[in-house]
Design a protein around this motif. Sequence first.
Motif, short mmCIF file in Angstrom:
data_model
loop_
_atom_site.label_atom_id
_atom_site.label_comp_id
_atom_site.label_asym_id
_atom_site.label_seq_id
_atom_site.Cartn_x
_atom_site.Cartn_y
_atom_site.Cartn_z
N GLN A 122 0.82 -1.22 0.00
CA GLN A 122 0.00 0.00 0.00
C GLN A 122 0.84 1.26 0.00
N ARG A 123 2.11 1.16 0.39
CA ARG A 123 3.01 2.32 0.35
C ARG A 123 3.75 2.43 -0.98
N GLY A 124 3.46 1.51 -1.90
CA GLY A 124 4.10 1.55 -3.20
C GLY A 124 5.46 0.89 -3.25
N GLU A 125 5.87 0.23 -2.18
CA GLU A 125 7.17 -0.44 -2.15
C GLU A 125 7.11 -1.74 -2.94
N ARG A 126 8.18 -2.01 -3.70
CA ARG A 126 8.22 -3.20 -4.54
C ARG A 126 8.99 -4.32 -3.85
N ARG A 127 8.41 -5.51 -3.91
CA ARG A 127 9.04 -6.69 -3.32
C ARG A 127 8.91 -7.87 -4.29
N LEU A 128 9.75 -8.88 -4.10
CA LEU A 128 9.65 -10.11 -4.87
C LEU A 128 9.17 -11.23 -3.96
N SER A 129 8.38 -12.14 -4.53
CA SER A 129 7.94 -13.33 -3.80
C SER A 129 7.86 -14.48 -4.78
N ILE A 130 7.77 -15.70 -4.25
CA ILE A 130 7.70 -16.88 -5.11
C ILE A 130 6.56 -17.76 -4.63
N CYS A 131 5.90 -18.43 -5.57
CA CYS A 131 4.80 -19.31 -5.22
C CYS A 131 4.70 -20.46 -6.21
N ASN A 132 3.99 -21.50 -5.80
CA ASN A 132 3.59 -22.58 -6.69
C ASN A 132 2.06 -22.62 -6.64
N PRO A 133 1.37 -22.14 -7.68
CA PRO A 133 -0.09 -22.09 -7.64
C PRO A 133 -0.74 -23.45 -7.42
N ALA A 134 -0.13 -24.52 -7.92
CA ALA A 134 -0.75 -25.85 -7.81
C ALA A 134 -0.71 -26.38 -6.39
N THR A 135 0.41 -26.14 -5.66
CA THR A 135 0.54 -26.63 -4.29
C THR A 135 0.19 -25.55 -3.26
N ARG A 136 -0.07 -24.32 -3.75
CA ARG A 136 -0.44 -23.19 -2.88
C ARG A 136 0.65 -22.89 -1.85
#
Length: 371
Positions: A122-136
């Motif tokens: 919400q403050r406009g800060e950019r971050r990276l994250s990783i996920c596997n949609p199939a295993t959630r």
Amino acid sequence: MAEAASAAAATPLLPGLPDDISIWEILVRLPPKPLLRCRAVSPAWRRATSDRDFLLAHHARQPSLPLLYGDTDDLLSMEIITCDHRHRAADKLQSVARFDDASCFIPVACCDGLLVLRTYNQRGERRLSICNPATRQYAPLHQLRGFKLLGMYPHGPTGDYRLLLCLEADAKSGSYVFTLGSGRPPRRIRGPDAKELMNFHGSVLFHGSLHWHTDNLIMVFDTTTESFRQMRTPIVSGHVIAGLFEMGDMLGTFSLNDEETIVDIWVMQDYQGQVWASKGRVEFPIEELMAQSEDLGSCWLVEATYWDGDLLVLAKFDNGSLHQVDIDGKLVDSLGHRLLYPTPLRLKQSLVPHTFFPALEGYVVNASSFI
């Protein structure tokens, strides 16, 4: 007791069929969600569908589908969506993951069912994250603040999954490699100038290397030696190279003309010799599109995608409409979602467990940000 255990082991998963057929000819062909539901049938079904060899074979059979993203209709969450043109319009778009409204995101890399997201709080800060949609499975990548992602790849010699990054910060500027789950900070490697790296967008993993188009050349990163080299692009007159894509066993590129009405397609017929050939010219059916909506405007986002012998162009226009056009310029479908955006990524879903996830700080399963 021993006789009961032996009888249970001999009970087939599907009455009347050998388990080899049930597992390797039927279950292995199911999409991820139905396959996960099968695990609730019995312990035997769970064991059969959780075996690593089975999951690898299951992943190999999954289609590699164009990836889109956008807000849901109620604007309360965001979705990751695959586009499968084999289905009718109503079933063409399939949601594979939905995230809460705490952060806005853009998918920026995809590999073996894994997705790297660039999120904005919400403050406009950019971050990276990783996920596997199939295993959630989901984890923020806190240690990569300040870095720009260039691509993700499996490192063949070690079996690790790695991220290629760049940093533009005076003495520390340059290219870096981060090994997921290693617990170590990104490692600096030799590469192009950071200012040049910052212009890289939309990598394509092809022939064991990451590829980007930039200006009048293609930059290539060998994921085994972790070194850079250059390749030439086709000679384009009056067009701007818009992106790269994989077309079967060939690397493809496409460009948009100044009027934003024509897309030219090329393929690299000889990868080693860097020989390009024209694949065709796609002229948007503007009159037909304007018949649907008079305020069509200009085309500002284009992606080319290849699936099962068909080459399609996804075109996003000023009025928010999204259209699929084939190589002959025929309108295949109007997806018509004002809040839906195409990406150069393709998702091939996977239920294969990855050991690096639990080693990441903030790792969760079936929890926020997934809903």
